[in-house]
Motif scaffolding. Sequence first.
Motif, short mmCIF file in Angstrom:
data_model
loop_
_atom_site.label_atom_id
_atom_site.label_comp_id
_atom_site.label_asym_id
_atom_site.label_seq_id
_atom_site.Cartn_x
_atom_site.Cartn_y
_atom_site.Cartn_z
N ASN A 3 32.10 47.01 44.10
CA ASN A 3 33.33 47.19 43.34
C ASN A 3 33.50 48.67 43.01
O ASN A 3 32.57 49.32 42.56
N GLN A 17 41.49 48.66 43.88
CA GLN A 17 41.26 47.41 44.61
C GLN A 17 41.17 47.67 46.09
O GLN A 17 40.32 47.08 46.78
N SER A 49 37.80 49.14 46.80
CA SER A 49 36.75 48.12 46.78
C SER A 49 36.71 47.37 48.09
O SER A 49 35.65 47.14 48.67
N GLN A 50 37.88 46.99 48.56
CA GLN A 50 37.96 46.24 49.80
C GLN A 50 37.46 47.11 50.97
O GLN A 50 36.76 46.63 51.85
#
Lengths: 291, 223, 394, 244, 236
Positions: B28, B49, B52-53
């Motif tokens: 994360n 986000q 993180s991906q």
Amino acid sequence: MATVQVSEAEKVYILHGIRDDLRVDGRGCEDYRHMEIETDVVSNTDGSSKVTLGHTVVLVGIKTEIGKPRPMVPDEGYLDFFVDCSANATPEFEGRGGEELGTELSNTLYRAFNNKHSLDLKSLCISPGEHCWVLYVDVLLLQCDGNLYDAISIAIKAALFNTKIPRVHISADDEGGREIELSDDPYDCVRLNVENVPCIVTLCKVGHRHVVDATLQEKACSVASLIMSVTHRGTVTCTRKVGGGSLDPESIFEMTEAGKRVGKALHAPLMKLLQQEESLGRKKQKVGFLS
Amino acid sequence: NTTVICGIKAELANPTVEAPGKGYIVPNVDLPPLCSSRFRPGPPGEQAQAASQFIADVIESSEVIQAEDLCIERGKLCWVLYCDLMCLDYDGNVLDACVIALLAALKNTQLPEVTVNTETCTPVVNLEKRHGLNIHKHPVGASFCVFDDSILLVDPTAEEESLLTSQLTVVTDEAARLCAVHKPGGTSLSGEKLQECISRATVRQKEIQKLIDKVIHSVKTSQ
Amino acid sequence: MKDTPLSNCERDFLLKAIEEKKRLDGRQTYDYRKMKIKFGTDYGCCFVDLGKTRVMAQVSCELVAPKENRPNEGLMFCNIELSPMASPAFELGRPSELSVKLNRQLERCLRNSKCIDTESLCVVSGEKVWQIRVDVHMLNHDGNLMDAISIAAITALCHFRRPDVAVQGDDVTVFSPEERDPIPLSIYHMPISVSFAFFLQGTYLLVDPCEPEERVMDGLLMIAMNKHREICSIQSSGGIMLLKDQVNHHDRKIASVKVSEITELITKALENDKAARKAGGRCGFAESVPQERITALKKEETSVEMTDVTDRASEIVEKAEVPSQTVPSPVVPVPGVGQVGQGLQDTWGLEEEEEEEEDEEGGEEQEEKEITMEVEQHEKDSRGGYFEFSPSIR
Amino acid sequence: MPVDTKRVRGPEVSQSPSLFLCKPAKTLPPDGLRADGRQRDQVDVRPVFVRCGLVSQAKGSAYIEAGNTKLICCVYGPRETERKDETDMKCGRLTTDMRFTPFSCQERGSWIQGSHDKDLSLMLHESLQPALCLHKYPHAGIEMYDLVLSCSIRQDGTSYVVDPSYMEENSHSLVDSENQGGLTVAYLPSLNQISGLQSDGDMTEDTLTAGVRTCIEGCFKIYPVIQHALARAVRRAAPPPSES
Amino acid sequence: MTSLISDEQILLFSGSMMEVCGSSKVTLREFGCEQSLLSRPDGSASFIQGETSVLAAAYGPAEVKVSKEIYDRATLEVLIQPKVGLPSVRERSREQYVRETCEASLLLSLHPRSSLTLILQVLHDDGSLLSCFLNAACMALMDAGLPMSCLFCGVTCAIDTDGQIITDPTAAQEKESRALMTFAIDSKERRVMMSSTKGSFSVPELQQCIAVSQKASEKIFQFYRDSVRRRYSKNL
């Protein structure tokens, strides 16, 4: 929090009054307002109380449930505090407005109970590492007129006094597993020893002096206050400075001294009152809107 | 000035029914309000986000660690590696910094020995015996930003990032294989330009791997 | 985004039309719009068109632990997604009042009416049960969402097949559709919601209101009923007061007629789909695109030419600059810290003092003690590598 | 089912390996030296390392290390207030936000701010506010009346430890002694004012008073370090004319 | 490590190319599209590639929230709705891909201080989902009549364990594959607007996939043209 606007003139009036140990409502600096305590007010809870302090009204309900002990302390039960700042108390609490105050209050409560003496948590354990009693203490602010901390702590003490935990029987079954049976008899229950439960005293620094149980007007005149939770023996389980101002070390010492004195004095009449009410049993006449 | 800190925390968990022989890697990325005034408190925004991906994809694509290595007992117990990346100073090119921080942290991770007690089915942890993770690959990223189709910049700063028209991150491992060619839109780029970037990225990979190795080595020797 | 408001003219016109028993689309008072039910490729995927209102329902399942007080029962969970696709007024994020209302109504309609045999969803008592999840997505909002939702949801549930499982001791094996045929849910009855819109304090009533009609209505009555004429839920909203008779006889009669019509349609659609699947023909959304419309086009499978792909790829690779082989050696000023690259000095100012050394050693002590380790990787900016390309190939 | 959809999710439950240790964790020796060799019952704070201006994006930043406790802090602002109604137009507003990284403690924390974090944020806010001249805002810089320093002690029976480490703070002494608890004081040294005070546990008033005094003493020990770091940061930001 | 691409590598990769040329896997599945199928949005399209299908809807230009307002161009929001459950980090990252690709092709500066919203709903996922998102998005934007500087299309390539390239793979093929790449190609110069990859692969493989995608994009752009021509055929 609910605040009031105080004009300069009013401020001076209040300040001068306090300097002369005479407050707007006629009290002395270390006097509480009129207080009413009522227990067993919500029938759905295992223990409840309602405290009225001046115009501040606080309702506390305690629910007991069987839970798993915290992994770090497998042989103790625990308390869970939640303070709900209802929009009833002031429109500012509408939506998420009261959330911040609620966290602040519940965190202080956790602190005040974060020691071995306030409540015998070991007695809440049913079987170590597996089951224990969890006391969910829900506080609802119905009306705010200053000094929330004191009112809440008194209400919690009263509610804990009133709490009835069903007695459990542990029986071992054939396979070595244990079964927990709750007693069917509603009168077969355990009571908590609340002797050591602390009460919170809030001391508000106004001018060069401090007052106990400040009203909203007095609070508006002060820069900082000191919250102390005091047990009946006079030990202090939690202190905390709140408000935007700072305090002189000397005045802190004065305030802790006064806080201890006031707090200690608060317990005896409170316990007496609670026992008195208890002895009335079911005959007691319920008063208030929740009766 | 970009600074990213990576903490790896290992915990024990039950593997899923679908993949009983695999552990979990949970990366994360957090871009807290601390690292730049552009971020607000609250749940992670789109950029965090997406980052993180991206990191999750890099871990999976590059096979830097294999989820099978984290299995302790098939179907019963496995490790969960929480790789928490936190940006402390956001001055552009956070993706590269995240990949490097992650790799360095993984190389430095020591897991205690765990055995499963056959009688009670509970795990027993022996902190004294530790072993490092099996790092299969060393993926390193190189980011480029494109201005108006013609100018390419390596390692953009926050200021450059705010002006660019397109961004590209190439992740390569030591065998010069590509693990990710990440270009989330923006102006288009020809194959030739892309090739230029890839060449740069392979050089960068060697540079960084050398750096990490040396640093890890220095830590070990000083202990 | 805000919805376009309805003008007073439109409002008056609509109300006037309703008074004269006329509707915008030429329907009669008790007519439903044209309804179409299609299925997706997956089991449990259903599209419902009600006039221009379009919704999609997808049923899925998962193995979960049951509720403690009901260890032998499976769970069911409904989620209505008011996607902004359906109407600009819908927003993502917090559930709106409307979505909460629809969700409650659907749960009452499906869960509380016990239309599914939840006990058949139990795998291991007290440990593993199936959780059935119904996701309903709004694709286009042209009024009467609730009816479309309830039809889509129940049809999707009827269409759904869950994977077969086998229990051996403690082990639960889930079979893929190739290994064992999936199993349909056991459904007791099919509750279907019928909505009535009331106008002018309940004097006029319409079945299946379209979106403009919904905007001018005074109240809405939703009756969920199955074909056995059992009422599963009834909900009235808006500020209308209805006569007891109105609800009891009139609306119920209409509702029961509509419900049996719709049930028949659903059954037929399900049979058609089953037949199509049996015949091995293609089914699903891809097949349901109307070919005749000029807005639609389809192209058969095409192959991609591969000539000169090789040349082009190798050309690019060859032409590219060969990366430099010299790699700058990193500097390690203190153990645990390394530097590479040139350019801007960072603000951590490592070179400045000796103190830093102590601090890093502190970090290493921690590494010995804890499982967690952190390495601070201060990456020095290599902004010196600022280079420009000249466009090589056009 | 409230799930965090904005982060990569791991398994639903996982447990820290420290729960399954084959040997029980070491407990504190009740008397004698502390684990890191410092003295009990004395104002013996850990050496601190402070550096200012590390974060390039922030208006002001500081990094502090005391033992293995590491913390970074940044100041941003001023920015437009979001909630106009609440703000008194005459003065600025201070907001504080404190978070633990998930890997900062023995138990892995959540990314979501817990009540402990919030509590510390609030305490920080209350301690800092008295020192800030918010009424002078918006003008250049953030004027402060004084530095805010803070020190903690942990009382355990009759003895106490200053600046407790994580282990000292969280270990529960087996002896069921009377006086036990923690105390944190925030202090403005040149004004001699206490801006923050927080304690828990179970202490007598005398212990408390003594504790406050000890903490103040501790604050004075850190004072020169902080002053030095600040002075150095200022010197670097605006070098004396001779150097430039 | 010596040169990045050694001679052997080139030989190897041209060897594998021979296979690729003869393979029948380099096909695009049957694809279809329907525009203006929803009444509420300003533009809508469904795009089908084999079994994979996506529904896209575009709203705008419309009023923008003050917090999201950009003074010199329109704010584009892309929302991806999965079929089951709530959108997660994966969807968020795909949203970023689609959004930045659309931003580059849309002439956003023509509508300053306004908002554009693009919603993508998965109808069925059978591989090559991201490219289907891009194609549906492009068709929906066209249907909404938004000014664009170029069109774009998405192509997904997979490299299977034998090193063969598969275009427009199905979900089963994706699972089998060693690497997966999706590119967005612009209609003007056939250059790469977006790239998203999974798995590891060599440089020649990447370049090959790009070249294949560029070829495949011709077919898709031809399809775009045909469908638009068919759509407006009655008005002519």
